[in-house]
Write an enzyme that holds these catalytic residues in place. Structure first.
Site, PDB file in Angstrom:
ATOM      1  N   GLY A 155       0.803  -1.210   0.000  1.00  0.00           N
ATOM      2  CA  GLY A 155       0.000   0.000   0.000  1.00  0.00           C
ATOM      3  C   GLY A 155       0.837   1.261   0.000  1.00  0.00           C
ATOM      4  N   ASP A 180       5.566  -3.229  -9.154  1.00  0.00           N
ATOM      5  CA  ASP A 180       4.971  -2.135  -9.914  1.00  0.00           C
ATOM      6  C   ASP A 180       4.245  -1.139  -9.029  1.00  0.00           C
ATOM      7  OD1 ASP A 180       2.987  -3.942  -9.306  1.00  0.00           O
ATOM      8  OD2 ASP A 180       2.057  -3.918 -11.282  1.00  0.00           O
ATOM      9  N   THR A 208       9.905  -8.550  -8.294  1.00  0.00           N
ATOM     10  CA  THR A 208       8.669  -9.301  -8.486  1.00  0.00           C
ATOM     11  C   THR A 208       9.017 -10.768  -8.629  1.00  0.00           C
ATOM     12  OG1 THR A 208       6.876  -9.807 -10.031  1.00  0.00           O
ATOM     13  CG2 THR A 208       8.775  -8.640 -10.927  1.00  0.00           C
ATOM     14  N   ASP A 210       7.112 -12.947  -9.626  1.00  0.00           N
ATOM     15  CA  ASP A 210       6.407 -13.485 -10.802  1.00  0.00           C
ATOM     16  C   ASP A 210       7.123 -13.208 -12.112  1.00  0.00           C
ATOM     17  OD1 ASP A 210       4.490 -14.323  -9.053  1.00  0.00           O
ATOM     18  OD2 ASP A 210       3.051 -12.734  -9.516  1.00  0.00           O
ATOM     19  N   MET A 253       2.990 -19.517  -7.237  1.00  0.00           N
ATOM     20  CA  MET A 253       2.750 -18.087  -7.377  1.00  0.00           C
ATOM     21  C   MET A 253       2.713 -17.701  -8.847  1.00  0.00           C
ATOM     22  SD  MET A 253       5.021 -16.631  -4.208  1.00  0.00           S
ATOM     23  CE  MET A 253       3.991 -15.194  -3.943  1.00  0.00           C
ATOM     24  N   GLY A 254       1.962 -16.649  -9.133  1.00  0.00           N
ATOM     25  CA  GLY A 254       1.793 -16.161 -10.504  1.00  0.00           C
ATOM     26  C   GLY A 254       0.417 -15.556 -10.669  1.00  0.00           C
ATOM     27  N   ARG A 255       0.255 -14.310 -10.218  1.00  0.00           N
ATOM     28  CA  ARG A 255      -1.052 -13.669 -10.258  1.00  0.00           C
ATOM     29  C   ARG A 255      -1.512 -13.427 -11.694  1.00  0.00           C
ATOM     30  NH1 ARG A 255      -3.238 -11.079  -6.021  1.00  0.00           N
ATOM     31  NH2 ARG A 255      -4.105  -9.527  -7.447  1.00  0.00           N
TER      32      ARG A 255
END
Length: 440
Positions: A155, A180, A208, A210, A253-255
């Site tokens: 946040g 990001d 990141t 990912d 993981m890997g949105r």
């Protein structure tokens, strides 16, 4: 379309101070070891094609190379530096912190470095977070541990309050380590810095797990995460082969991007199916995933399924997406849904089954970096320090086509890096697993 204006690097002003590294740089081959003003790294590998078509090289998009400069902007004796880590954990965070501190102290002679606790909230008085004094002795062995000694949070906070804190502490350079969302927050900090007419450099080290930041070869920590993920795939395979109708199900993981699922599958080559966000799939029907899995279990007696956390979100009907503190859409738990649907489908078909579910996400991201990532983190830290001391700001440091470069923050967050469903990586996954090109 990338143009020159997209690649322009912001700087606080002309370099005016001899670098402490100047004598060392002068003793080397300048073209090989020292970066001079005007040097460029072509954004695309098109030099030979441009020459063949008589296109002037000066008209091609290019990036500013990273590395030390013989003249720098900040006087090391008078420079105060801040470091902050934000977002989720990732292998290598401590390595980057350590690399920044050692490079600043040992090679530039900077003596005042502080770490802000728990992400951007560490700048905000109401949270009561104290700063951490960082020295070579403090950071010497932190690379042996996972996580971050500074703590982290998600946040963005009020950029005005963040810059207030920078002014109170007389910070000249701020290093932000994050993804990001963190980079977008850093851009807001730069905006306020400019509005106040301050000379504060903000440089990012992109993070990141990912591997979804565009225009870079690979993000730090990815190699470690992929290596750790293979252990879960192997365990799932052992479990699946050891029970009648065994199904090993691994959620990784890997949105938005399935790189960890793809590369860890190729490294272990034990999986029969890989499901990623970039490739939609049907669950039900003759050509659906569940029916194909049933036939695989009946034919071979077992199967291993690897699913990225962002895959198949359209199938989670009861999920009401909210947003986390960083503004990311909260994902439904595709792993638990798949475990239930697989068991139900095989039971309904009268197929004996034993589904074993693995979710190693937090274990993967909290481990120390492996040797490859440790070396990579150190080189990123060096590049970040060189950029900041030369007065570069609102940039991230990254490696592109095996060269360390400066990438404007706006470009770094302009899109996400995805697995190409028509590319060679996904084709290799299809070959390794034998799964169909599409389900449905």
């Amino acid at each position: 379309m990338i143009g020159h204006e997209d690649l322009a690097v912001r700087t606080l002003g002309p370099c005016r101070i001899d670098s402490p590294l100047a004598e060392r740089l002068a003793a080397r081959e300048t073209t090989q070891h020292s970066v001079q003003e005007g040097d460029r790294v072509l954004f695309d590998d098109t030099l030979s094609m441009a020459g063949a078509r008589d296109v002037p090289v000066g008209e091609l998009p290019s990036l500013e190379p990273g590395g030390p400069r013989q003249r720098i902007y900040f006087d090391p004796a008078k420079t105060r530096v801040g470091i902050v880590t934000c977002g989720g954990l990732c292998p290598g965070l401590n390595d980057v912190i350590r690399g920044l501190v050692l490079e600043l102290c040992r090679h530039y002679g900077v003596r005042r470095i502080v770490g802000f606790r728990n992400g951007y909230r560490g700048f905000i008085p109401r949270y009561g977070e104290d700063v951490v004094d960082l020295s070579p002795d403090v950071v010497q062995h932190i690379d042996d541990e996972g996580g971050t000694i500074l703590g982290t949070s998600r946040g963005m906070q009020d950029p005005e309050e963040i810059v207030d804190a920078l002014e109170r502490l007389a910070i000249n350079i701020l290093f932000v380590i994050g993804g990001d969302g963190t980079i977008r927050g850093a851009m807001e900090v730069v905006r306020v810095v400019q509005e106040r007419g301050l000379k504060i450099a903000v440089v990012g080290v992109p993070k990141t797990i990912d591997n979804d930041i565009p225009y870079i070869d690979q993000s730090f920590g990815f190699q470690t995460a992929m290596s750790e993920a293979t252990k879960s795939i192997h365990a799932a395979s052992v479990e699946a082969r050891s029970a009648p109708g065994g199904v090993g199900l691994v959620k990784l993981m890997g949105r938005h991007s399935g790189f960890i699922a793809c590369y860890s599958t190729l490294a272990k080559d034990d999986a029969d199916y890989v499901l990623i966000p970039e490739v939609p799939f049907a669950l039900h029907g003759e050509g659906g995933f569940l029916e194909h899995l049933r036939r695989r279990v009946e034919d071979r007696g077992h199967a291993v399924v690897v699913v990225a956390e962002g895959a198949g979100q359209e199938h989670i009907e009861e999920h009401e997406p909210g947003r986390d503190a960083s503004g990311n859409v909260r994902l439904g738990d595709i792993g638990r849904l798949m475990r239930r649907l697989i068991s139900e489908h095989l039971d309904k078909a009268g197929v004996e089954n034993n589904v074993r579910y693995f979710d190693p996400s937090y274990a993967i991201r909290s481990v120390p970096a492996n040797p490859y990532d440790s070396a990579y983190c150190l080189r990123l830290a060096h590049a970040a320090v060189h950029a900041a001391m030369a007065g570069r700001t609102e940039v991230i440091v990254a490696r592109r086509r095996r060269r360390f470069v400066h990438i404007p923050m706006a470009l770094a967050v302009s899109r996400r890096n995805h697995v190409d469903p028509l590319g060679d990586l996904w084709m290799s996954v299809l070959e390794a697993t034998g799964q169909p090109v599409r389900f449905g």
